[in-house]
Design a protein around this motif. Sequence first.
Motif, mmCIF file in Angstrom:
data_model
loop_
_atom_site.group_PDB
_atom_site.id
_atom_site.type_symbol
_atom_site.label_atom_id
_atom_site.label_comp_id
_atom_site.label_asym_id
_atom_site.label_seq_id
_atom_site.Cartn_x
_atom_site.Cartn_y
_atom_site.Cartn_z
ATOM 1 N N LEU A 177 18.922 -30.818 -35.122
ATOM 2 C CA LEU A 177 17.516 -30.703 -34.734
ATOM 3 C C LEU A 177 16.785 -32.019 -34.961
ATOM 4 C CD1 LEU A 177 16.558 -27.146 -36.048
ATOM 5 C CD2 LEU A 177 16.450 -27.919 -33.669
ATOM 6 N N GLU A 178 17.032 -32.639 -36.104
ATOM 7 C CA GLU A 178 16.390 -33.915 -36.416
ATOM 8 C C GLU A 178 16.737 -34.952 -35.348
ATOM 9 O OE1 GLU A 178 17.599 -35.088 -40.307
ATOM 10 O OE2 GLU A 178 16.879 -33.242 -41.254
ATOM 11 N N HIS A 179 18.009 -35.024 -35.002
ATOM 12 C CA HIS A 179 18.475 -36.022 -34.033
ATOM 13 C C HIS A 179 17.941 -35.719 -32.631
ATOM 14 C CE1 HIS A 179 21.093 -38.925 -32.087
ATOM 15 N NE2 HIS A 179 21.489 -37.968 -31.251
ATOM 16 N N SER A 212 11.836 -34.247 -43.413
ATOM 17 C CA SER A 212 10.708 -33.466 -43.928
ATOM 18 C C SER A 212 10.002 -32.696 -42.808
ATOM 19 C CB SER A 212 9.705 -34.380 -44.639
ATOM 20 O OG SER A 212 9.199 -35.358 -43.747
ATOM 21 N N THR A 213 9.892 -33.312 -41.627
ATOM 22 C CA THR A 213 9.262 -32.628 -40.500
ATOM 23 C C THR A 213 10.108 -31.462 -40.031
ATOM 24 O OG1 THR A 213 8.163 -34.653 -39.753
ATOM 25 C CG2 THR A 213 8.401 -32.902 -38.140
ATOM 26 N N THR A 245 10.938 -25.710 -39.429
ATOM 27 C CA THR A 245 11.819 -24.543 -39.543
ATOM 28 C C THR A 245 11.247 -23.521 -40.523
ATOM 29 O OG1 THR A 245 13.147 -25.752 -41.190
ATOM 30 C CG2 THR A 245 13.927 -25.755 -38.891
ATOM 31 N N THR A 246 10.647 -24.002 -41.587
ATOM 32 C CA THR A 246 10.034 -23.083 -42.554
ATOM 33 C C THR A 246 8.895 -22.305 -41.913
ATOM 34 O OG1 THR A 246 10.600 -24.530 -44.419
ATOM 35 C CG2 THR A 246 8.854 -22.903 -44.776
ATOM 36 N N THR A 247 8.040 -23.013 -41.200
ATOM 37 C CA THR A 247 6.895 -22.367 -40.549
ATOM 38 C C THR A 247 7.338 -21.334 -39.527
ATOM 39 O OG1 THR A 247 5.518 -24.336 -40.851
ATOM 40 C CG2 THR A 247 4.831 -22.771 -39.153
ATOM 41 N N LEU A 248 8.321 -21.699 -38.693
ATOM 42 C CA LEU A 248 8.790 -20.775 -37.660
ATOM 43 C C LEU A 248 9.502 -19.573 -38.271
ATOM 44 C CD1 LEU A 248 10.105 -23.285 -34.960
ATOM 45 C CD2 LEU A 248 7.987 -21.962 -34.909
#
Length: 272
Positions: free
Chosen positions: A35-37, A44-45, A50-53
Amino acid sequence: MVRDLPDGSDLRVEVIKRASMISALREGALDRRTLEHRLDISKSTAHRNTTTLAERGLIERVDGEYELTEFGKVVAEIVATFEAEMQTAHRLAPLFEVVSSVQPECPIEEFSDATVTTAERGDPFGPLARFVSLVEETETLRMFDSYAVAPTYMDEIHGRVLDGLVTDVIEQPDIALDIMENYPRKCVELCASDYLRMRLHDSLPFGLVLFDSCIGIGIRDQDSGVPQAFIDIDTPTARAWAETLFESYWSEATRLNRFHPKALREAIDADT
Protein backbone atom coordinates in the motif's frame (compact mmCIF):
# COMPACT_ATOMS: atom_id res chain seq x y z
CA MET A 1 -18.45 -7.28 11.95
CA VAL A 2 -19.24 -3.60 11.42
CA ARG A 3 -19.52 -1.83 14.77
CA ASP A 4 -19.94 1.73 15.97
CA LEU A 5 -20.40 3.21 12.50
CA PRO A 6 -20.02 7.00 12.33
CA ASP A 7 -22.84 9.17 11.12
CA GLY A 8 -23.24 9.62 7.37
CA SER A 9 -21.49 12.98 7.09
CA ASP A 10 -18.39 11.82 9.00
CA LEU A 11 -18.22 8.65 6.93
CA ARG A 12 -18.45 10.61 3.66
CA VAL A 13 -15.55 12.83 4.72
CA GLU A 14 -13.36 9.87 5.62
CA VAL A 15 -14.23 7.99 2.42
CA ILE A 16 -13.30 10.99 0.29
CA LYS A 17 -10.02 11.48 2.19
CA ARG A 18 -9.07 7.79 1.89
CA ALA A 19 -10.53 7.19 -1.57
CA SER A 20 -7.20 6.23 -3.12
CA MET A 21 -6.64 3.47 -0.56
CA ILE A 22 -10.20 2.20 -0.94
CA SER A 23 -9.71 2.11 -4.72
CA ALA A 24 -6.43 0.20 -4.35
CA LEU A 25 -8.02 -2.41 -2.09
CA ARG A 26 -10.95 -2.77 -4.48
CA GLU A 27 -8.52 -4.65 -6.74
CA GLY A 28 -7.65 -7.14 -3.96
CA ALA A 29 -6.04 -7.56 -0.57
CA LEU A 30 -2.67 -5.84 0.01
CA ASP A 31 -0.16 -5.68 2.84
CA ARG A 32 0.97 -2.40 4.36
CA ARG A 33 4.26 -2.17 2.47
CA THR A 34 2.54 -2.69 -0.87
CA LEU A 35 0.00 0.00 0.00
CA GLU A 36 2.80 2.40 0.89
CA HIS A 37 4.56 1.75 -2.41
CA ARG A 38 1.46 1.80 -4.62
CA LEU A 39 0.01 4.96 -3.08
CA ASP A 40 3.42 6.62 -2.56
CA ILE A 41 2.70 7.35 1.11
CA SER A 42 4.75 7.09 4.29
CA LYS A 43 4.51 4.31 6.87
CA SER A 44 2.77 6.63 9.32
CA THR A 45 0.21 7.74 6.72
CA ALA A 46 -0.52 4.15 5.73
CA HIS A 47 -0.99 3.23 9.41
CA ARG A 48 -3.32 6.20 9.99
CA ASN A 49 -5.41 5.44 6.91
CA THR A 50 -5.76 1.71 7.58
CA THR A 51 -6.63 2.36 11.21
CA THR A 52 -9.28 4.91 10.29
CA LEU A 53 -10.86 2.69 7.62
CA ALA A 54 -10.83 -0.32 9.96
CA GLU A 55 -12.50 1.68 12.74
CA ARG A 56 -15.27 2.58 10.31
CA GLY A 57 -15.83 -0.99 9.28
CA LEU A 58 -14.54 -0.58 5.73
CA ILE A 59 -11.47 -2.81 5.87
CA GLU A 60 -10.08 -5.61 8.02
CA ARG A 61 -6.72 -7.29 8.37
CA VAL A 62 -6.56 -10.96 7.45
CA ASP A 63 -3.32 -12.98 7.46
CA GLY A 64 -1.18 -9.83 7.39
CA GLU A 65 -3.07 -8.17 4.51
CA TYR A 66 -5.77 -5.54 4.43
CA GLU A 67 -8.97 -6.28 2.54
CA LEU A 68 -12.36 -4.67 2.15
CA THR A 69 -15.23 -5.84 4.30
CA GLU A 70 -18.57 -6.52 2.61
CA PHE A 71 -19.61 -3.02 3.61
CA GLY A 72 -16.30 -1.72 2.30
CA LYS A 73 -16.88 -3.39 -1.09
CA VAL A 74 -20.18 -1.56 -1.45
CA VAL A 75 -18.52 1.74 -0.57
CA ALA A 76 -15.65 1.01 -3.00
CA GLU A 77 -18.16 0.59 -5.85
CA ILE A 78 -19.71 3.93 -4.94
CA VAL A 79 -16.24 5.54 -4.92
CA ALA A 80 -15.44 4.05 -8.34
CA THR A 81 -18.71 5.36 -9.79
CA PHE A 82 -18.12 8.78 -8.28
CA GLU A 83 -14.59 8.97 -9.69
CA ALA A 84 -15.82 7.96 -13.16
CA GLU A 85 -18.55 10.60 -13.05
CA MET A 86 -16.06 13.24 -11.90
CA GLN A 87 -13.75 12.36 -14.81
CA THR A 88 -16.68 12.69 -17.20
CA ALA A 89 -17.65 16.04 -15.70
CA HIS A 90 -14.07 17.27 -16.05
CA ARG A 91 -13.89 16.16 -19.69
CA LEU A 92 -17.14 17.91 -20.51
CA ALA A 93 -16.43 21.08 -18.53
CA PRO A 94 -16.04 23.22 -21.71
CA LEU A 95 -19.53 22.14 -22.81
CA PHE A 96 -21.57 22.99 -19.72
CA GLU A 97 -21.48 26.77 -19.85
CA VAL A 98 -22.03 27.21 -23.59
CA VAL A 99 -25.14 25.00 -23.71
CA SER A 100 -26.71 26.25 -20.49
CA SER A 101 -29.03 28.79 -22.11
CA VAL A 102 -29.95 27.17 -25.44
CA GLN A 103 -33.40 25.87 -26.30
CA PRO A 104 -34.23 23.09 -26.68
CA GLU A 105 -32.28 22.11 -23.60
CA CYS A 106 -29.13 20.13 -24.30
CA PRO A 107 -29.32 16.46 -23.15
CA ILE A 108 -26.04 16.66 -21.24
CA GLU A 109 -26.34 13.07 -20.01
CA GLU A 110 -26.04 11.88 -23.62
CA PHE A 111 -22.49 13.24 -23.81
CA SER A 112 -21.01 10.99 -21.10
CA ASP A 113 -19.29 8.83 -23.75
CA ALA A 114 -18.49 11.70 -26.13
CA THR A 115 -15.11 12.08 -27.79
CA VAL A 116 -13.59 15.28 -26.41
CA THR A 117 -10.68 16.80 -28.33
CA THR A 118 -9.08 19.82 -26.69
CA ALA A 119 -6.49 22.31 -27.86
CA GLU A 120 -3.42 21.30 -25.89
CA ARG A 121 -0.20 23.24 -25.62
CA GLY A 122 1.64 20.61 -27.64
CA ASP A 123 -1.23 20.10 -30.09
CA PRO A 124 -3.28 23.31 -30.53
CA PHE A 125 -4.83 22.00 -33.75
CA GLY A 126 -6.36 18.88 -32.20
CA PRO A 127 -10.00 20.09 -32.50
CA LEU A 128 -9.47 21.08 -36.14
CA ALA A 129 -7.88 17.72 -36.95
CA ARG A 130 -10.82 15.90 -35.38
CA PHE A 131 -13.28 17.96 -37.44
CA VAL A 132 -11.36 17.26 -40.65
CA SER A 133 -11.30 13.51 -39.97
CA LEU A 134 -15.09 13.49 -39.60
CA VAL A 135 -15.59 15.62 -42.71
CA GLU A 136 -13.71 13.01 -44.71
CA GLU A 137 -16.32 10.40 -43.73
CA THR A 138 -19.52 12.36 -44.39
CA GLU A 139 -21.57 13.07 -47.52
CA THR A 140 -23.58 15.95 -46.05
CA LEU A 141 -22.59 18.74 -43.71
CA ARG A 142 -24.59 21.28 -41.72
CA MET A 143 -23.04 23.66 -39.25
CA PHE A 144 -23.14 27.06 -37.62
CA ASP A 145 -20.42 29.31 -36.22
CA SER A 146 -17.68 27.63 -38.22
CA TYR A 147 -14.93 29.64 -36.51
CA ALA A 148 -15.68 27.86 -33.24
CA VAL A 149 -15.18 24.57 -35.07
CA ALA A 150 -12.59 25.15 -37.78
CA PRO A 151 -11.38 28.69 -38.52
CA THR A 152 -9.81 27.49 -41.76
CA TYR A 153 -12.70 25.30 -42.80
CA MET A 154 -12.78 26.85 -46.27
CA ASP A 155 -9.42 25.27 -46.93
CA GLU A 156 -10.56 21.97 -45.44
CA ILE A 157 -13.89 21.48 -47.25
CA HIS A 158 -13.51 23.52 -50.45
CA GLY A 159 -12.56 20.51 -52.56
CA ARG A 160 -15.18 18.28 -50.95
CA VAL A 161 -17.95 20.79 -51.70
CA LEU A 162 -16.88 21.11 -55.32
CA ASP A 163 -16.99 17.30 -55.51
CA GLY A 164 -20.59 17.31 -54.29
CA LEU A 165 -20.53 17.60 -50.48
CA VAL A 166 -23.93 19.17 -49.76
CA THR A 167 -23.22 21.87 -47.16
CA ASP A 168 -25.49 24.25 -45.24
CA VAL A 169 -23.75 26.89 -43.12
CA ILE A 170 -25.04 29.60 -40.80
CA GLU A 171 -22.49 32.32 -40.06
CA GLN A 172 -22.40 35.57 -38.19
CA PRO A 173 -22.13 38.46 -40.69
CA ASP A 174 -18.61 39.49 -39.65
CA ILE A 175 -17.36 35.91 -40.01
CA ALA A 176 -18.98 35.55 -43.43
CA LEU A 177 -17.36 38.79 -44.58
CA ASP A 178 -13.98 37.65 -43.26
CA ILE A 179 -14.32 34.39 -45.21
CA MET A 180 -15.18 36.23 -48.40
CA GLU A 181 -12.30 38.68 -48.03
CA ASN A 182 -9.76 35.93 -47.34
CA TYR A 183 -11.03 33.37 -49.85
CA PRO A 184 -12.52 35.38 -52.74
CA ARG A 185 -11.72 32.88 -55.48
CA LYS A 186 -12.93 29.89 -53.49
CA CYS A 187 -16.15 31.73 -52.62
CA VAL A 188 -16.86 32.29 -56.32
CA GLU A 189 -16.20 28.62 -57.07
CA LEU A 190 -18.43 27.47 -54.23
CA CYS A 191 -21.21 29.83 -55.28
CA ALA A 192 -21.10 28.41 -58.80
CA SER A 193 -21.15 24.81 -57.53
CA ASP A 194 -24.67 25.04 -56.01
CA TYR A 195 -23.59 22.63 -53.27
CA LEU A 196 -23.11 25.31 -50.61
CA ARG A 197 -25.90 27.32 -49.01
CA MET A 198 -25.14 30.03 -46.47
CA ARG A 199 -27.38 32.02 -44.17
CA LEU A 200 -26.60 34.77 -41.67
CA HIS A 201 -27.45 34.96 -37.99
CA ASP A 202 -26.09 37.60 -35.64
CA SER A 203 -26.18 35.49 -32.47
CA LEU A 204 -24.82 31.94 -32.50
CA PRO A 205 -24.15 30.28 -29.11
CA PHE A 206 -21.31 27.92 -30.13
CA GLY A 207 -20.18 25.85 -33.07
CA LEU A 208 -22.50 23.05 -34.12
CA VAL A 209 -21.86 20.45 -36.82
CA LEU A 210 -24.10 17.69 -38.12
CA PHE A 211 -22.27 14.95 -39.99
CA ASP A 212 -23.93 11.83 -41.42
CA SER A 213 -22.96 9.64 -38.48
CA CYS A 214 -22.59 12.02 -35.52
CA ILE A 215 -22.89 15.58 -34.29
CA GLY A 216 -20.16 17.86 -32.97
CA ILE A 217 -19.95 20.94 -30.79
CA GLY A 218 -17.10 23.41 -31.22
CA ILE A 219 -16.16 25.76 -28.42
CA ARG A 220 -13.80 28.69 -28.81
CA ASP A 221 -11.97 30.73 -26.20
CA GLN A 222 -14.03 33.78 -25.31
CA ASP A 223 -11.03 36.11 -25.31
CA SER A 224 -8.96 34.92 -28.27
CA GLY A 225 -11.66 33.29 -30.37
CA VAL A 226 -9.37 30.29 -30.91
CA PRO A 227 -11.06 26.84 -30.92
CA GLN A 228 -10.77 25.37 -27.43
CA ALA A 229 -12.51 22.01 -27.77
CA PHE A 230 -14.45 19.82 -30.18
CA ILE A 231 -16.91 17.35 -28.69
CA ASP A 232 -18.61 14.73 -30.86
CA ILE A 233 -21.21 12.09 -30.07
CA ASP A 234 -23.35 9.70 -32.11
CA THR A 235 -26.39 8.95 -29.94
CA PRO A 236 -29.89 9.34 -31.48
CA THR A 237 -31.05 11.65 -28.68
CA ALA A 238 -28.10 14.00 -29.11
CA ARG A 239 -28.65 14.05 -32.87
CA ALA A 240 -32.38 14.81 -32.51
CA TRP A 241 -31.49 17.74 -30.24
CA ALA A 242 -28.87 19.03 -32.70
CA GLU A 243 -31.25 18.68 -35.65
CA THR A 244 -33.92 20.72 -33.87
CA LEU A 245 -31.42 23.36 -32.78
CA PHE A 246 -29.94 23.75 -36.24
CA GLU A 247 -33.35 24.01 -37.92
CA SER A 248 -34.38 26.65 -35.40
CA TYR A 249 -31.42 28.86 -36.24
CA TRP A 250 -31.70 28.08 -39.96
CA SER A 251 -35.32 29.26 -40.02
CA GLU A 252 -34.40 32.48 -38.21
CA ALA A 253 -31.32 33.21 -40.33
CA THR A 254 -31.19 35.61 -43.28
CA ARG A 255 -30.80 33.94 -46.65
CA LEU A 256 -27.66 34.78 -48.62
CA ASN A 257 -28.46 34.45 -52.31
CA ARG A 258 -24.88 34.79 -53.58
CA PHE A 259 -21.60 34.04 -51.91
CA HIS A 260 -19.75 37.36 -52.35
CA PRO A 261 -19.35 40.63 -50.34
CA LYS A 262 -22.00 42.63 -52.22
CA ALA A 263 -24.65 39.98 -51.64
CA LEU A 264 -23.58 39.79 -48.01
CA ARG A 265 -24.06 43.52 -47.46
CA GLU A 266 -27.42 43.40 -49.25
CA ALA A 267 -28.53 40.58 -46.98
CA ILE A 268 -27.41 42.47 -43.87
CA ASP A 269 -29.23 45.61 -45.03
CA ALA A 270 -32.38 43.64 -45.76
CA ASP A 271 -32.26 42.06 -42.31
CA THR A 272 -31.90 45.42 -40.57
